[in-house]
Design an enzyme around this catalytic site. Structure first.
Site, mmCIF file in Angstrom:
data_model
loop_
_atom_site.group_PDB
_atom_site.id
_atom_site.type_symbol
_atom_site.label_atom_id
_atom_site.label_comp_id
_atom_site.label_asym_id
_atom_site.label_seq_id
_atom_site.Cartn_x
_atom_site.Cartn_y
_atom_site.Cartn_z
ATOM 1 N N ASP A 165 -7.991 -0.191 -25.546
ATOM 2 C CA ASP A 165 -8.339 -0.317 -24.139
ATOM 3 C C ASP A 165 -8.215 1.005 -23.398
ATOM 4 O O ASP A 165 -7.414 1.877 -23.774
ATOM 5 C CB ASP A 165 -7.407 -1.330 -23.442
ATOM 6 C CG ASP A 165 -7.855 -2.760 -23.680
ATOM 7 O OD1 ASP A 165 -9.024 -2.957 -24.014
ATOM 8 O OD2 ASP A 165 -7.023 -3.664 -23.526
ATOM 9 N N PRO A 167 0.794 -1.235 0.000
ATOM 10 C CA PRO A 167 0.000 0.000 0.000
ATOM 11 C C PRO A 167 0.822 1.279 0.000
ATOM 12 O O PRO A 167 0.282 2.359 -0.224
ATOM 13 C CB PRO A 167 -0.835 -0.120 1.284
ATOM 14 C CG PRO A 167 -0.043 -1.013 2.174
ATOM 15 C CD PRO A 167 0.633 -1.993 1.266
ATOM 16 N N GLU A 179 2.006 -8.424 8.088
ATOM 17 C CA GLU A 179 2.461 -7.030 8.142
ATOM 18 C C GLU A 179 3.473 -6.710 7.054
ATOM 19 O O GLU A 179 4.078 -5.641 7.058
ATOM 20 C CB GLU A 179 3.072 -6.728 9.513
ATOM 21 C CG GLU A 179 2.060 -6.705 10.637
ATOM 22 C CD GLU A 179 1.005 -5.628 10.446
ATOM 23 O OE1 GLU A 179 1.356 -4.496 10.072
ATOM 24 O OE2 GLU A 179 -0.190 -5.924 10.663
ATOM 25 N N ARG A 181 -1.413 -8.777 -21.388
ATOM 26 C CA ARG A 181 -2.178 -8.177 -22.478
ATOM 27 C C ARG A 181 -1.282 -7.476 -23.490
ATOM 28 O O ARG A 181 -1.682 -7.258 -24.640
ATOM 29 C CB ARG A 181 -3.200 -7.183 -21.929
ATOM 30 C CG ARG A 181 -4.304 -7.817 -21.107
ATOM 31 C CD ARG A 181 -5.284 -6.762 -20.614
ATOM 32 N NE ARG A 181 -5.982 -6.137 -21.715
ATOM 33 C CZ ARG A 181 -7.055 -6.628 -22.312
ATOM 34 N NH1 ARG A 181 -7.554 -7.779 -21.908
ATOM 35 N NH2 ARG A 181 -7.633 -5.993 -23.309
#
Length: 419
Positions: free
Chosen positions: A168, A88, A115, A153
């Site tokens: 896309d 994060p 963690e 992709r």
């Protein structure tokens, strides 16, 4: 594409790597994805891979020596790798990051859990931490799948229709257009008539228009990095004006044509997909000079020696005035163009380039970017422009003396740059 996943939960990936497009790509040898069980390198009889965090607070942290053993084993077998860890606190994943990863020979994705990873290992061995967004997941396995899917992709052959990748969302910086399937009417809501018309050009124009509308309304922040040229139905042009321009004293003058301007600006126009490079000068002798140079590179020996320069000079159109150039564009496009002026001087009412870019997308008209030689465009030209861009600036201080060739490249890249 060669990816290795390091995880304490290899079962996460069993179905992901065997189903759908990813499974087919692996079976067809288009991509290679190996899963390494972190517990194979665990410490002791219990194959320990984590321990409590120093300082308390709860949660488990993956052991640095276990992670390093796993990574060393992988690099011994498959060679050096670019090491990525989902987390994060990392860079927000974007199409640009995906393309950067896809260009690597070997990517290792280490999936944290609990963690996360010991910070010492992160600093020593991890090249990049990548975040899925401002939220927290239980581990790095789901982000790893997202990264692999996005990378795959871009590999030729993984997606059946290569144009689908280009269209896309985010590939060119813009959102995708809406999609519809049978039935042609569902719960009283019809498919847009144009999609049932069979008219390929009209359908393509509708799709481009819808992509613009969606991006402007939902994600206007994307416009800054988007190449807008494919979404514009009308022509885009650059005009290099030699009169009326300013001399060093700020007086009206006529500047001389230079071969370097023609060559370099022509190359920029060709590179960024403009429909024409309009050169205007009232002097017959100067127009003849331009024709002579163009003939040498387009139809003469120069073009055989340097075909790239031949293409650059092929974009040039010569006119005695900006008015005559405007007439030519209007006839060609069947409507008058928007004029976007440029200047190195601060001017009241100047447009930020992002605002100009959004206006071009909204109005979808032909556009002429106007550049001045000498010491810049005279007010006679700037005053007739629909928008005048704020001066290019960077660094510190008041120095602002870019050549017109450099200025053209910078401006065109802001509007039509893609990669």
């Amino acid at each position: 594409m060669n990816v290795t996943i390091v995880t304490a939960f290899p079962g996460f990936f069993r179905d992901f790597l065997s189903e759908s497009m990813i499974g087919r790509a692996i079976r067809n040898g288009l991509i290679r994805v190996d899963v390494v069980d972190l517990r194979d390198f665990g410490a002791g009889n219990y194959r320990q891979v984590d321990d409590y965090a120093f300082g308390g607070g709860g949660g488990m942290v993956l052991l640095p020596e276990v992670l390093e053993k796993a990574l060393d084993s992988i690099e011994t077998a498959k060679g050096p790798a670019y090491v990525v860890c989902p987390g994060p606190q990392g860079d927000l994943l974007s199409q640009e990051i995906v393309e950067t990863l896809a260009a690597r020979d070997h990517v290792v994705i280490i999936c944290g859990h609990y963690e996360g990873l010991d910070e010492r290992f992160m600093e020593k061995r991890v090249d990049r931490e990548i975040s899925m967004g401002d939220f927290v997941l239980t581990g790095g396995e789901i982000p790893a799948m997202a990264v692999i899917d996005a990378m795959a992709r871009l590999v030729p052959g993984v997606i059946g229709k290569e144009s689908a990748v280009v269209e896309d969302s985010f590939f060119r910086g813009m959102l995708d257009h809406p999609h519809y399937t049978r039935p042609s009417e569902w719960e009283g809501i019809p498919v847009p008539d144009v999609l049932l018309s069979g008219h390929a050009a009209e359908i393509e124009n509708w799709r481009r228009s819808e992509a613009v509308r969606r991006t402007l309304s939902r994600r206007p922040d994307l416009i800054g990095r988007a190449n807008i040229r494919p979404y514009l139905p009308k022509g885009m042009y650059a005009a290099l004006v030699h009169f009326p321009v300013l001399d060093r004293k700020g007086e009206k003058t006529t500047a001389a044509v230079t071969g370097l301007d023609l060559s370099d600006i022509g190359r920029s126009c060709r590179t960024y997909g403009l429909d024409g490079f309009l050169v205007t000068t009232p002097l017959q002798s100067q127009r003849e000079l331009v024709k002579t140079m163009a003939a040498h590179w387009i139809g003469g020996a120069g073009g055989e020696v340097n075909p790239d320069r031949k293409e650059a000079f092929s974009t040039i159109k010569i006119f005695p005035s900006l008015d005559r150039a405007t007439e030519w564009v209007t006839r060609r496009e069947k409507e008058p163009p928007l004029f976007i002026g440029t200047t190195a001087r601060t001017r009241e009412g100047g447009f930020h380039w992002l605002e100009a870019k959004r206006r071009i997308l909204r109005e979808r008209k032909p556009v002429v970017f106007v550049f001045g030689t000498g010491s810049g465009l005279h007010e006679e030209v700037l005053g007739r422009c629909h928008m005048v861009l704020q001066p290019l600036s960077g660094g510190f201080g008041d120095y602002n003396h870019l050549s017109v060739r450099t200025a053209v490249g910078v401006v065109l890249d802001r509007f039509f740059g893609w990669r």
